[in-house]
Design an enzyme around this catalytic site. Structure first.
Site: not given
Length: 223
Positions: A156, A190-191, A217, A182
């Site tokens: 952030y 946003c993850h 991922e 979001n």
């Protein structure tokens, strides 16, 4: 002579002068009244009948299943405006109450194909058109989220710094609020945003879902 003026419709510019201004026969007066009424009805038909809509755009939805549970997709008919995980925080927060089911929309098909490739770890096709609803500040944050590469993360604080470098005043807390709201989960990633200490925090879909997506991922799932 008659002194009654034919009124202007509330949404029609075609006001006729008083009948006394026209030395016409009774039949011609009736024809003019009919003509005025016809224009009024045409105006209503063109400007007022817009279907089930709010804020100027008809909204459509469909539901699909995924490895992280059921997903609700929303669209304005052209672009994807929402993708929420069932039971998540802020579920359907930007969705109109009168949205209609329309599973056959091309953008829903594109989104489903993208998600299928994502969860199968196949090469990703191009994103479908996206049009999330939100303030200018939130839009700026969501655009930054799209720049986070697959398999990588940010924080952030780093997002806030990136906004400030582009002339947008932002604190990490404000960025966190925008990330949490979001409306298009997974596609706007946003993850991939972690706390300053690498912790999994602030994900509307829940920590375990965030961990699942990051692991999928090939990213360090954090704390």
């Amino acid at each position: 002579p008659c002194r009654i003026a034919l009124p202007r419709c509330w949404n029609c510019p075609h006001r006729l002068p008083a009948a006394s201004e026209y030395p016409l026969s009774f039949v011609n007066r009736l024809l003019r009244i009919w003509y005025h009424d016809f224009l009024s009805l045409a105006s209503v038909g063109a400007n007022c009948y817009t279907g089930s809509q709010k804020g100027g755009a008809v909204m459509y939805v469909t539901k699909i299943s995924s490895p992280v549970g059921n997903l609700l997709l929303a669209s304005d008919g052209q672009a994807l405006t929402g993708l929420w995980l069932e039971g998540q925080k802020y579920f359907a927060a930007t969705l109109d109450d009168n949205a209609a089911e329309r599973s056959e929309l091309p953008v829903f098909r594109q989104t489903t194909e993208w998600l299928d490739a994502y969860f199968e770890k196949s090469p990703l096709p191009a994103l479908p058109p996206l049009a999330p609803r939100g303030s200018a500040f939130r839009q700026a944050v969501w655009k930054l989220l799209l720049e986070i590469p697959y398999g990588q993360t940010t924080t952030y604080g780093e997002l806030a710094r990136g906004l400030r470098e582009n002339g947008v005043s932002a604190a990490p807390q404000a960025v966190g609020g925008a990330v949490g709201h979001n409306p298009i989960s997974i596609l706007i990633p946003c993850h991939r945003v972690l706390g300053a200490d690498g912790s999994l925090t602030g994900y509307a879909g829940g920590v375990e879902t965030k961990r699942f997506l990051l692991t999928l991922e090939g990213t360090d799932a954090g704390k």
